[in-house]
Motif scaffolding. Structure first.
Motif, PDB file in Angstrom:
ATOM      1  N   ALA B  90       0.839  -1.203   0.000  1.00  0.00           N
ATOM      2  CA  ALA B  90       0.000   0.000   0.000  1.00  0.00           C
ATOM      3  C   ALA B  90       0.869   1.246   0.000  1.00  0.00           C
ATOM      4  O   ALA B  90       2.036   1.214   0.379  1.00  0.00           O
ATOM      5  N   ASP B  91       0.296   2.361  -0.438  1.00  0.00           N
ATOM      6  CA  ASP B  91       0.958   3.653  -0.342  1.00  0.00           C
ATOM      7  C   ASP B  91       0.850   4.075   1.125  1.00  0.00           C
ATOM      8  O   ASP B  91      -0.225   4.428   1.596  1.00  0.00           O
ATOM      9  N   LEU B  92       1.953   3.979   1.855  1.00  0.00           N
ATOM     10  CA  LEU B  92       1.893   4.231   3.296  1.00  0.00           C
ATOM     11  C   LEU B  92       2.123   5.713   3.585  1.00  0.00           C
ATOM     12  O   LEU B  92       3.217   6.217   3.413  1.00  0.00           O
ATOM     13  N   GLN B  93       1.073   6.361   4.025  1.00  0.00           N
ATOM     14  CA  GLN B  93       1.160   7.792   4.317  1.00  0.00           C
ATOM     15  C   GLN B  93       1.450   7.998   5.811  1.00  0.00           C
ATOM     16  O   GLN B  93       1.293   7.084   6.611  1.00  0.00           O
ATOM     17  N   LYS B  99       0.352   5.164  12.976  1.00  0.00           N
ATOM     18  CA  LYS B  99      -0.502   4.181  13.658  1.00  0.00           C
ATOM     19  C   LYS B  99       0.203   2.834  13.796  1.00  0.00           C
ATOM     20  O   LYS B  99       0.122   2.179  14.837  1.00  0.00           O
ATOM     21  N   LEU B 100       0.896   2.445  12.706  1.00  0.00           N
ATOM     22  CA  LEU B 100       1.635   1.172  12.757  1.00  0.00           C
ATOM     23  C   LEU B 100       2.749   1.247  13.809  1.00  0.00           C
ATOM     24  O   LEU B 100       2.977   0.310  14.567  1.00  0.00           O
ATOM     25  N   LEU B 101       3.431   2.396  13.838  1.00  0.00           N
ATOM     26  CA  LEU B 101       4.506   2.563  14.821  1.00  0.00           C
ATOM     27  C   LEU B 101       3.950   2.547  16.246  1.00  0.00           C
ATOM     28  O   LEU B 101       4.567   2.013  17.163  1.00  0.00           O
ATOM     29  N   LYS B 102       2.775   3.148  16.426  1.00  0.00           N
ATOM     30  CA  LYS B 102       2.168   3.137  17.766  1.00  0.00           C
ATOM     31  C   LYS B 102       1.906   1.697  18.211  1.00  0.00           C
ATOM     32  O   LYS B 102       2.197   1.320  19.350  1.00  0.00           O
ATOM     33  N   ALA B 103       1.368   0.902  17.275  1.00  0.00           N
ATOM     34  CA  ALA B 103       1.076  -0.494  17.617  1.00  0.00           C
ATOM     35  C   ALA B 103       2.361  -1.228  18.002  1.00  0.00           C
ATOM     36  O   ALA B 103       2.375  -2.026  18.951  1.00  0.00           O
ATOM     37  N   ILE B 104       3.451  -0.947  17.273  1.00  0.00           N
ATOM     38  CA  ILE B 104       4.729  -1.596  17.606  1.00  0.00           C
ATOM     39  C   ILE B 104       5.252  -1.086  18.956  1.00  0.00           C
ATOM     40  O   ILE B 104       5.741  -1.852  19.780  1.00  0.00           O
ATOM     41  N   ALA B 105       5.101   0.228  19.185  1.00  0.00           N
ATOM     42  CA  ALA B 105       5.578   0.813  20.443  1.00  0.00           C
ATOM     43  C   ALA B 105       4.809   0.233  21.636  1.00  0.00           C
ATOM     44  O   ALA B 105       5.381  -0.034  22.688  1.00  0.00           O
ATOM     45  N   ASP B 210      -5.381  -0.506   9.642  1.00  0.00           N
ATOM     46  CA  ASP B 210      -5.724  -0.422   8.225  1.00  0.00           C
ATOM     47  C   ASP B 210      -4.892   0.701   7.611  1.00  0.00           C
ATOM     48  O   ASP B 210      -5.092   1.868   7.938  1.00  0.00           O
ATOM     49  N   PRO B 211      -3.951   0.346   6.747  1.00  0.00           N
ATOM     50  CA  PRO B 211      -3.035   1.383   6.245  1.00  0.00           C
ATOM     51  C   PRO B 211      -3.542   2.114   5.015  1.00  0.00           C
ATOM     52  O   PRO B 211      -2.785   2.831   4.370  1.00  0.00           O
ATOM     53  N   ALA B 212      -4.823   1.955   4.677  1.00  0.00           N
ATOM     54  CA  ALA B 212      -5.337   2.579   3.454  1.00  0.00           C
ATOM     55  C   ALA B 212      -5.086   4.087   3.469  1.00  0.00           C
ATOM     56  O   ALA B 212      -5.270   4.743   4.490  1.00  0.00           O
ATOM     57  N   PRO B 213      -4.664   4.642   2.333  1.00  0.00           N
ATOM     58  CA  PRO B 213      -4.355   6.077   2.306  1.00  0.00           C
ATOM     59  C   PRO B 213      -5.589   6.954   2.507  1.00  0.00           C
ATOM     60  O   PRO B 213      -6.685   6.596   2.087  1.00  0.00           O
ATOM     61  N   ARG B 214      -5.378   8.074   3.172  1.00  0.00           N
ATOM     62  CA  ARG B 214      -6.476   9.026   3.382  1.00  0.00           C
ATOM     63  C   ARG B 214      -6.368  10.194   2.402  1.00  0.00           C
ATOM     64  O   ARG B 214      -7.289  10.968   2.263  1.00  0.00           O
ATOM     65  N   LEU B 215      -5.176  10.349   1.850  1.00  0.00           N
ATOM     66  CA  LEU B 215      -4.963  11.456   0.919  1.00  0.00           C
ATOM     67  C   LEU B 215      -4.857  10.886  -0.487  1.00  0.00           C
ATOM     68  O   LEU B 215      -4.325   9.790  -0.666  1.00  0.00           O
ATOM     69  N   THR B 216      -5.340  11.626  -1.465  1.00  0.00           N
ATOM     70  CA  THR B 216      -5.207  11.196  -2.847  1.00  0.00           C
ATOM     71  C   THR B 216      -4.262  12.157  -3.561  1.00  0.00           C
ATOM     72  O   THR B 216      -4.454  13.372  -3.483  1.00  0.00           O
ATOM     73  N   VAL B 217      -3.260  11.596  -4.198  1.00  0.00           N
ATOM     74  CA  VAL B 217      -2.362  12.444  -4.980  1.00  0.00           C
ATOM     75  C   VAL B 217      -3.019  12.673  -6.336  1.00  0.00           C
ATOM     76  O   VAL B 217      -3.326  11.717  -7.047  1.00  0.00           O
TER      77      VAL B 217
END
Lengths: 388, 249
Positions: B90-93, B99-105, B210-217
């Protein structure tokens, strides 16, 4: 078939290039003028463990292959250090392979770690003025007296003997008349270069002034028996094992020199404006450079091919010789094109390409002439009768 | 104390980037990729803290395609102890990464998370701050000096007016500025050691994110080419041009 470098190989290239970046054009220009050995480069590479790239891990090295060593040596030469940088460390990288392969465990523990750490430097005493590539005819003799050998004779083109502490020496221990085959009766030693019994005379030469080449005269230099590598009389055989890797490394260095020359020429062609346009817009300038790129890339692939043969235990003679020939010739052509691209400025030292041209002659001449490579390919690959 | 260092795989800073023909982004295939330079500084700072005996373990984290493992390997060669790869196409924004880092932390319980202040590809400069907000931790951004003393860290920040020093209660977030340190080269023995250090591969779903992007380029375009300048003959001419052509005075 995968032609990409592995991430580890990329890491090797990247890390070595970063170290070499500290030694800029001004550094090499100064060393080419004053002829002082580039100790700082050797120490910088030693500090980060690079001199031990091919030495087994139990003796302080990293146990990588000739492929990685070739990538490293190309990066050193390509940094602009050219042969002045490559030759300064060349011996440390693979020169002691006969010790690794045929030395005793005690010898390896004694001889290898100081070389890896950069505390000791070694030189390679094989070539003689009257023997040349006909190595078995060499005249330097080592006579056994009790538990030591006494050496008399002369070596030539011994690189780094001015700064070396140790010498890997091939000498005849049984006279040629008393051996069955002329390849027998030669022995290999790795010993202290005792300057009280060995005189080292520098040869004034065309290029690579910072890394000395010498004549060495032995007058009764003593070698303790424990410095003999392997069995007495089998030294020639031991030396042969290191020849293909040496060719591969020299070839990698030649590719590096050619590529840095090409980089300089391309940058100059892009910037230099004559008649209102960059000279690089002219096909007369573009084509020799494009040709050089193709030839260097082909040579580089042959270097990698030869290294792969060696590292995977396949016979590497044909590929190693071909790589050395192709790389040296491609490098020479690239350096010539680089000087010509610069026009008159190419002849000025401050543009550096004339130094590359002087230094690229070395891999053309050494460790074997292009003609003998052709003879080898004709005889061993094509099966034609031996011509010499 | 454990330190987490996220490292991003980006187009190498020496590469002249090219926009893809369809305008969806920049060309990355066949392009040299490296660790984001600010992240190298973050790894270096963590390694120095470990050398000082402040840190006991350094975990390098990267997120994205499988090749991000190479970026982790670079961090391991510099001195990190182990790696975590969150593999995703996925395009990770920044928000997803935070959020992923928080889960790891939450799982790793580090005393410090050191991040680059921004990545040189998208220049977002957002992940560190978002992560601090999500975790509810103190943050010292754009750090040019980091000193850990007991249960807090003193972070010197480069701000417009000069240098500002903030005191953070640990655990905390630090983002690195260019002058914090000069990252080391990996030595050959450390490159060899890095081969044997473990990298754990997980998926965003394993972390419940859910890493789905919130911004659209919408579009990526090349910057406009600079027009050639003109030479003016006199100050009077310059002033006249500034007034009538450039209309700036």
């Amino acid at each position: 078939m995968d032609f990409a470098l592995t991430p580890d190989q990329e890491a090797v290239r990247e890390a070595v290039a970063r170290i070499c970046r500290r030694f800029d054009d001004a550094y090499w220009l100064a060393h080419d003028r004053d002829g002082i050995f580039p100790h700082e480069l050797l120490q910088a590479l030693a500090a980060d463990g690079w001199l031990g790239i091919c030495i087994p891990e139990e003796y302080g090295g990293s146990g990588l292959g000739i492929t990685e060593a070739a990538i490293m040596m190309q990066a050193v030469a390509q940094s602009g250090a050219a042969m002045s940088g490559a030759s300064a460390i060349h011996m440390n990288i693979f020169g002691l392979n006969p010790v690794v392969k045929f030395g005793t465990d005690a010898q390896k523990h004694r001889m290898l770690p100081p070389l890896v750490a950069g505390r000791e430097q070694a030189c390679f005493g094989v070539t003689e003025p009257d023997a040349g590539l006909d190595t078995t005819r060499l005249k330097t003799r080592a006579e056994k007296h009790g538990d030591r050998y006494v050496v008399h004779g002369q070596k030539i083109w011994t690189s780094t003997a001015q700064v070396a502490h140790k010498i890997l020496l091939l000498a005849r221990t049984t006279p040629i008349e008393r051996v069955g085959r002329k390849t027998e009766g030669l022995s290999l030693f790795y010993t202290t270069l005792d300057r009280s019994r060995a005189e080292v005379r520098a040869i004034d030469k065309m290029g690579r002034k910072a890394v000395d080449s010498n004549q060495v005269f032995f007058d009764g230099m003593e070698i303790p028996e424990e410095d003999r590598i392997g069995e007495e009389g089998r030294g020639f055989e031991y030396i042969l094992h290191g020849l293909n890797p040496e060719r591969i490394l020299i070839a990698a260095e030649a590719v590096g020199v050619g590529l840095v020359a090409l980089e300089r020429a391309t940058a100059y062609a892009r910037e230099r404006v004559v008649f209102g346009r960059p000279i690089g817009q002219n096909q007369g300038i573009q084509h020799p450079l494009a040709e050089s790129w193709m030839e260097l890339e082909a040579a580089r692939l042959m270097v990698m091919n030869a290294a792969w043969h060696y590292d995977t235990g396949r016979p590497a003679g044909a590929a190693a010789n071909a790589a050395k020939y192709l790389a040296a010739e491609a490098g020479f052509k690239a350096c010539t094109a680089a000087v010509m691209t610069h026009g008159g400025f190419g002849y000025a030292k401050e543009y550096h390409v004339e130094r590359y041209l002087r230094e690229i002659i070395i891999p053309r001449l050494a460790p074997v002439s292009p003609q003998l490579v052709l003879c080898y390919i004709a005889e061993r690959v094509l099966g034609l009768p031996r011509s010499y | 104390m454990k330190i987490l260092v996220p490292v991003k795989r980006v187009v190498d800073y020496n590469v002249k980037v090219r926009v893809k023909a369809d305008g969806t982004g920049v060309e990355t295939s066949g392009v040299k990729m490296s660790m984001n330079p600010f992240d190298e500084i973050a790894v270096e700072e963590a390694v120095r803290l470990k050398e000082k005996g402040v840190a006991t373990e350094i975990v390098a984290i990267s997120m994205g395609v499988a090749a991000c493992a190479e970026t982790i390997r670079t961090a391991l060669a510099m001195g990190a102890d182990r790696g975590i790869l969150v593999e995703s196409d996925a395009d990770l924004q920044p928000l997803a990464v935070a959020k992923l880092l928080k889960a790891i932390a939450d799982k790793e319980q580090p005393g410090l998370i050191i991040l680059g202040k921004q990545a040189i590809d998208d220049d977002m400069s957002a992940t560190g701050q978002m992560l601090a907000a999500l975790l509810g931790w103190a943050q010292g951004t754009f750090a040019s000096k980091v000193v850990v003393e007991g249960d807090h860290a003193l972070v010197t920040r480069e701000v417009d007016g000069g240098l500002e020093t903030v005191k953070l209660a640990l655990p905390a977030i630090v983002t690195t500025d260019l002058r914090l340190n000069e990252p080391r080269y990996a030595s050959l023995p450390n490159i060899m050691k890095a081969r044997k250090k473990p990298i754990e591969t997980i998926k965003p779903a394993d972390l419940g994110v859910d890493p789905a992007p919130r911004l659209t380029v919408l579009k990526v375009v090349e910057p406009a080419k600079r027009q050639a300048g003109v030479k003016v003959g006199s100050v009077a001419e310059l002033v006249a041009k500034l007034r009538t052509e450039a209309k700036v005075i």
